[in-house]
Design a protein around this motif. Sequence first.
Motif, PDB file in Angstrom:
ATOM      1  N   GLY A 735       9.757  79.329  41.112  1.00 20.61           N
ATOM      2  CA  GLY A 735       9.422  77.981  41.550  1.00 20.61           C
ATOM      3  C   GLY A 735       9.245  77.869  43.049  1.00 20.61           C
ATOM      4  N   THR A 736       9.032  78.995  43.739  1.00 22.72           N
ATOM      5  CA  THR A 736       8.817  78.979  45.188  1.00 22.72           C
ATOM      6  C   THR A 736       7.322  78.946  45.494  1.00 22.72           C
ATOM      7  OG1 THR A 736      10.844  80.208  45.674  1.00 22.72           O
ATOM      8  CG2 THR A 736       9.122  80.248  47.348  1.00 22.72           C
ATOM      9  N   LEU A 737       6.895  77.932  46.247  1.00 24.86           N
ATOM     10  CA  LEU A 737       5.519  77.892  46.732  1.00 24.86           C
ATOM     11  C   LEU A 737       5.433  78.816  47.936  1.00 24.86           C
ATOM     12  CD1 LEU A 737       2.627  76.712  47.000  1.00 24.86           C
ATOM     13  CD2 LEU A 737       3.613  74.880  48.379  1.00 24.86           C
ATOM     14  N   CYS A 738       4.555  79.802  47.850  1.00 22.97           N
ATOM     15  CA  CYS A 738       4.454  80.808  48.906  1.00 22.97           C
ATOM     16  C   CYS A 738       3.024  80.861  49.433  1.00 22.97           C
ATOM     17  CB  CYS A 738       4.870  82.180  48.382  1.00 22.97           C
ATOM     18  SG  CYS A 738       4.877  83.473  49.632  1.00 22.97           S
ATOM     19  N   LEU A 739       2.896  80.865  50.768  1.00 23.07           N
ATOM     20  CA  LEU A 739       1.588  81.017  51.408  1.00 23.07           C
ATOM     21  C   LEU A 739       1.631  82.207  52.350  1.00 23.07           C
ATOM     22  CD1 LEU A 739       2.046  77.675  51.128  1.00 23.07           C
ATOM     23  CD2 LEU A 739      -0.204  77.691  52.172  1.00 23.07           C
TER      24      LEU A 739
END
Length: 770
Positions: A735-739
């Motif tokens: 559930g981690t948004l990573c960019l």
Amino acid sequence: MEPEKERTGRTPKKGRKRRRVPNKLVGASEVMKDRWDLEERQQPEAKKACLSTILLSDTREITHGQLCELLKYAVLGKSSVPKPSWCQLFHQNHLNNVVVFILQGMSQLHFYRFYLEFGLLRKAFRHKFCLPPPSSDFLADITGLQKKQIIGDLPKGMEGSLPSSSSEVSINLQNDPIVKKYGSEKVSLTRCLLTKEEMKTYHFPLQGFPDCENFVPTKCCGSITNNSPLFGLDCEMCLTSKGRELTRISLVAEGGCCVMDELVKPDNKIVDYLTSFSGITKKILNPVTTKLKDVQRQLKALLPPNAVLVGHSLDLDLRALKMIHPYVIDTSLLYVREQGRRFKLKFLAKVILGKDIQCPDRFGHDATEDARTTLELARYFLKYGPKKIAELNLEAVASHQELEAAGLEPRNTAEVVQQLNTSVLECLDSVGQKLLFLTREADATELSSSKNCQTIKCFSNKEVLEQARVEVPLFTFSIVQFSLEPFPPNLSEEMSKRMKIKWMEMSTVYAGPFSKNCNLRALNRLFESFGPVLSMTLTLESHQPYLCIQYEVLEGAQLAIESLDGSLVEGTCIKRPVTELTLDCDILVNELEQDSENRGTIYLSGVSETFKEHLLQQSSLFLGLEALILPKDLKNGKQKNYCFLRFRTFGSAHRALGILTGKNWKLKGRHALTPRHLHSWLRGLPPESRPPGLRVIPPPSEQEAVQMLNLDHPKIAAWRWGRKIGKLYHSLCSGTLCLILLPGTESTHGSLSGLGLMGIKDEEESNILN
């Protein structure tokens, strides 16, 4: 006037599930989206945060401001800030963390030059997008710190839409994009003209350019002064079998008098009158006998030698006229907006001039009214100067309207300003959180000294990585910055040229040798059936002639090789040229096919203009279809004969490919190889050509570094840091948004654009498994 290309998404109504915003591409029809919703209702699962970027256009850059939109929305959700305009983040409240990795010193060129070395990253992230060239403070831009100047009162013309605008707010004019470009003093007419470089950048027709060979010059070559006459120009178009063609032209002189207003009969069959925009109908156009050449002749006779044409998105009007004019003022560029966006003519007319145009109760646009409005806008700019325009706070008004469209209604001007200027740090502070910023001590920026930011300064990239493993799980929002050595300027330019050549050679195939009696026309039809052909030439260097076919897209060349491999074509064989740049072509093609962004996408050749309708009629066969991408010719707007279909999973894409290449559809296709943003990036690289097969020697600086296995060489750095960041990403919680952001770099050739990779931990891994 042509419909202006701006996104107008609306907030979904309560109770409706995951309704998607219509997108700029031809694709992701409502039928397909409704079917997706139905599938999800039938298969209840625990809600998880997920991303969709089907709103992305294949030629569109995502600005730093738009990145900031996403980051703020990821923190607060739709109750406090507008949704991002370029992608969709579903179930934001189920996000656990946000992590942004920044690879300073790297660009899109690095990623595709060392594509094989970035194995973990390209396989882990399904969503990739272009970034503009680097700004002076990249971190401040993406976190919203650059917008912290306070904006003044909104224009009087908009007071009716704001319940209260009486609060006094100070203003920093120096940060307004109009003042940045023109200064604060009044400007001359000549200063408002687009330069030749700007006209080239914004695709105005220019003398000597290959796509303007049949364009007619206006013969205006007099010297321009501040007293040169201005003429407002606006055109209406329809859609014909050959693309967009002119149906009406209006020319207005400085006093407001209309000197030319002509209906024009297109040369080709009309397939759509675009009546909602043009107001033109079949009944109106039937008796018209005036042709394009007639208005070209008339316009040349009307314009004096020193005439200046004024219009809004004037490049489209001149291309419809198929005319070249050197002196232009484009009001969509004159009234500069942040991050390269443009204000609509309707908006500028209301805010600047206090007049309503293009009203919904009218039947289409009035070309004369639009032409007169552009003229008035240019005159206003010249009369009052940039400072006066900056004081009107156009960006604040436009953003206020966007907030209203998103269902957010600020109570007063101060609240508008507050919402527009909220930084990521303030968003985190409002929910009782802090931002973690990990960086080298030598690379500390404005962000590191900001309030509500926990900064950890390290001595090296290695220490940044070690600290990230420990600290990132403890914070809900983290920015981890690595500083890597960029390409030397001379090497950047050389690499750009070689990348262009590499993709050109990979998209080229040879067939031969030929006999004297071969059927070239049949061969031409055969090779065009696999994809769009840029050129087809005979090569006479060998004992017997060979045919060299260069495709527009890599998929076309690969499909031709796979379909004809080992078979004889008119007594010939087919193969790709072998050079030092294509030695790893087979490996690269295989890895491109495994790229997470390509795995759910298929390429089809031979599609007709009715393909979209047929697809919608039989949408039940294509479950999980996200987007239909139908590329168009940039010159005439006509649909090309190939397309891409994007599906939610590899399995759905594979099933669809089997159906579409079967006996009922009779199309040719394969799994996609090139992400959507890659085509536009390759077009933007410096032009370079050489006969396929000619040897290119790498510059000594790179060759020596590879031989010495220098650990600082970009190839080694790409492999090493790609793996380390990939492993760190896989260690993040679900559930981690990573960019992953490669901001871009500077070189002697100019700025190198950046690249962004984006995904949510659980969602990406499930996509790869599917």
